[in-house]
Enzyme design. Structure first.
Site, PDB file in Angstrom:
ATOM      1  N   ASP A  59       3.481   4.921  15.663  1.00  0.00           N
ATOM      2  CA  ASP A  59       3.356   3.712  15.045  1.00  0.00           C
ATOM      3  C   ASP A  59       2.796   2.589  15.796  1.00  0.00           C
ATOM      4  O   ASP A  59       3.546   2.462  17.188  1.00  0.00           O
ATOM      5  CB  ASP A  59       4.498   3.199  14.219  1.00  0.00           C
ATOM      6  N   GLU A  85      -1.533   5.592  15.779  1.00  0.00           N
ATOM      7  CA  GLU A  85      -2.040   4.483  14.952  1.00  0.00           C
ATOM      8  C   GLU A  85      -2.592   3.505  15.920  1.00  0.00           C
ATOM      9  O   GLU A  85      -1.639   2.502  16.352  1.00  0.00           O
ATOM     10  CB  GLU A  85      -0.959   3.708  14.019  1.00  0.00           C
TER      11      GLU A  85
HETATM   12  C1  GLC Z   1       2.279   0.360  11.254  1.00  0.00           C
HETATM   13  C2  GLC Z   1       2.761   0.856   9.666  1.00  0.00           C
HETATM   14  C3  GLC Z   1       3.080  -0.078   8.699  1.00  0.00           C
HETATM   15  C4  GLC Z   1       4.204  -1.033   9.091  1.00  0.00           C
HETATM   16  C5  GLC Z   1       3.958  -1.440  10.687  1.00  0.00           C
HETATM   17  C6  GLC Z   1       5.094  -2.013  11.474  1.00  0.00           C
HETATM   18  O1  GLC Z   1       1.217  -0.465  11.082  1.00  0.00           O
HETATM   19  O2  GLC Z   1       1.926   1.833   9.231  1.00  0.00           O
HETATM   20  O3  GLC Z   1       3.611   0.334   7.437  1.00  0.00           O
HETATM   21  O4  GLC Z   1       4.462  -2.083   8.575  1.00  0.00           O
HETATM   22  O5  GLC Z   1       3.519  -0.572  11.780  1.00  0.00           O
HETATM   23  O6  GLC Z   1       6.164  -1.040  11.981  1.00  0.00           O
END
Ligand code: GLC
Length: 533
Positions: free
Chosen positions: A192, A252
């Site tokens: 994440d 991500e």
């Molecule tokens: C990422 C997740 C999202 C979350 C954010 C903070 O972007 O995909 O859902 O709100 O991180 O953890």
């Protein structure tokens, strides 16, 4: 040598709270009971978004204990059974790791708040006497005050304090967490917010503070892409490589230019990072081709691997994105406008089906978001008092937030809860309300219909598995005019997607392998993709 499985895998994203119940919410047992749906679809792996103990200030991305299962979802034994049962069906399990921040309920943050300024407990987080000008990704300042007046940093919600990644306790905590889940048989981790862990020393102000929810920033900011990250991910890779079976990482990272992604790829660090740029793409051949070309070249020159994504739990569903005025899609404020614009669901569905066949024919792996295989649209009419995404309130309700793509899946029946089930309080329904009218979109209804979106996905995944040209590899563009996106993949595969308003002549071919909608003789109708031999 056989290439690693994850380079060509189709991975299905499960949002456990909304996959299968349980009760008003999904559970791991509910997911186990529905593994047949995933095996029937033909996916290689599932990625589970967080199911860890959490007060759910941000849907579980506020983790209070990284090595547990929230009782609402079940137990660690349920998780073990899930890995075993999925494995028996040939499905690997990837889990989320959330290293940028934790929950304000994490024991270490509670200790930090209880301890005085300057204490070792506060060193694990980012406490300062004065805030800088950073803005939270969910809107509002990125700083909140402890009762004694010091400020702590949270790039997301105030209930998600950022870790201090220069603290050895934090490094050790996440090494333990990786091993904990690797020991339980996970095939890898989705990381994440993978590019924000380290903040530039001195925490300098940003030049133009503003709200950029889950979008790449214009350039390098003091909280993105700091050089220490590369070393950290190399150390994680060593941990994963200590386990058998090609364990993987997929990061991500929202990037706008390949140069921001390139340093992470191809070395001995991250295995993969997502390309999210197809999601804000308007329905235009040139826009799709530019993104595909850029990422494919990046993957080829770095030796890295970039999975393709058309939807996830943070972004409005593609049926809805493709069914609105396409000039709006490219605007950074598209999410603001979403609740206020007309959606042509039939048009969006045709395009989403065409986009799915395009995605599944691209070189590399593909991530599918639960419900996209059913062609679900975004649920735009969730009443304000039922909305849960912190972004809604933190932006003064300007952004309607991400709840509309997180609605519990419809499994069967004509009315909510569509076989979810609704639990002890049927009058309340599922945790996020489902809309009326989803009867034809349920899994049961689509299983009985050979023309359904579910049937299309099943055929596409079966064909992809069988066809020697699909999965990892290369592509060669064919120029068939400005409205058509077309490429060949050897041996013997051609894709054409018609983005234009009118039907187009198909190129020479031996046979039609699959089409996202009916063909018109030798013509490819608008908003349709065909796979040819
Ligand atoms: C990422 C997740 C999202 C979350 C954010 C903070 O972007 O995909 O859902 O709100 O991180 O953890």
């Amino acid at each position: 040598m056989s290439r690693e499985w994850w380079r060509s895998a189709v991975v299905y994203q499960v949002y456990p709270r909304s996959f299968a119940g349980g009760g008003r919410e999904g559970t791991l047992a509910g997911l186990r009971a529905r593994l047949g749906h995933l095996a029937g679809l033909g996916v290689d792996a599932v990625w589970l978004t967080p199911f860890y103990p959490s007060p759910l200030a941000d849907g579980g991305y506020d983790v209070a204990d990284h090595c547990g299962v929230d009782p609402r979802y079940g137990t660690l034994d349920d998780f073990g059974a899930l890995v075993a049962e999925a494995g028996a069906l040939g499905i690997r399990v990837i889990v989320d790791i959330v290293p940028n921040h934790c929950s304000a309920e994490h024991p270490w943050f509670r200790q930090a708040l209880a301890a005085p300024p300057g204490s070792p407990e506060r060193e694990r987080f980012v406490f300062r006497d004065r805030p800088n000008n950073w803005i939270s990704k969910f809107g509002g300042p990125a700083w909140s005050q402890a009762p004694d007046g010091q400020w702590y940093l949270h790039l997301f919600d105030a209930a998600q304090p950022d870790w201090n990644w220069r603290h050895p306790d934090v490094v050790a905590l996440f090494e333990r967490t990786l091993r904990f889940w690797l020991d339980r048989g996970v095939a890898g981790f989705r990381i994440d917010v993978a590019n924000m862990l380290f903040k530039q020393e001195g925490l300098p102000d940003v030049a133009a503070p503003g709200l950029t929810p889950l979008r790449p920033e214009a350039g390098a900011t003091p909280y993105e892409n700091q050089p220490e990250l590369l070393e950290l991910y190399r150390s994680w890779r060593k941990i994963l490589d200590g386990y058998p079976g090609d364990r993987t990482t997929v990061a991500e990272i929202w990037f706008d230019a390949a140069e921001h992604a390139e340093p992470y790829l191809g070395g001995d660090g991250l295995a993969q990072l997502f390309d999210f740029r197809l999601m804000p793409c308007p329905w235009e051949a040139a826009a799709f081709r530019a993104v595909i070309d850029d990422s494919h070249r990046l993957a080829r020159r770095s030796g890295g691997s970039i999975p393709w994504v058309l939807g996830n739990h943070d972004v409005p569903r593609m049926v809805t994105r493709f069914g609105i005025d396409q000039d709006l899609v490219r605007q950074p404020t598209a999410e603001v406008l979403l609740g206020q614009v007309e959606v042509d669901v039939a048009l969006g569905t045709r395009r989403a089906r065409a986009a799915a066949l395009l995605q599944l024919a691209l070189p590399g792996s593909a991530y599918l978001y639960q419900g996209d295989e059913l062609g679900l649209p975004e649920h735009l009419a969730i009443p304000a008092e039922r909305r849960q995404d912190p972004m809604f309130e933190r932006t003064g309700r300007a952004f309607i937030g991400r709840d509309g793509c997180r609605v519990p899946l419809p499994w069967s029946g004509e009315a909510p809860p569509y076989g979810f089930p609704a639990g002890d309080s049927p009058e309340l329904g599922t945790w996020l309300p489902q809309p009326p009218g989803w009867g034809p979109l349920t899994v049961a209804a689509q299983e009985a219909d050979p023309g359904s979106t579910l049937a299309l996905y099943r055929r596409a995944l079966a064909e992809r598995r069988a066809h020697p040209a699909l999965g990892d590899g290369d592509l060669e563009w064919l120029d068939l005019g400005p409205d058509l996106l077309a490429f060949r993949r050897e041996p013997g595969f051609t894709l054409v997607t018609n983005f234009g308003p009118g039907a187009a002549e198909l190129p020479a071919h031996e046979a039609v392998l699959l089409a996202s909608g009916p063909l018109d003789g030798s013509l490819l109708p608008a908003d349709t993709t065909v796979w040819l031999r």
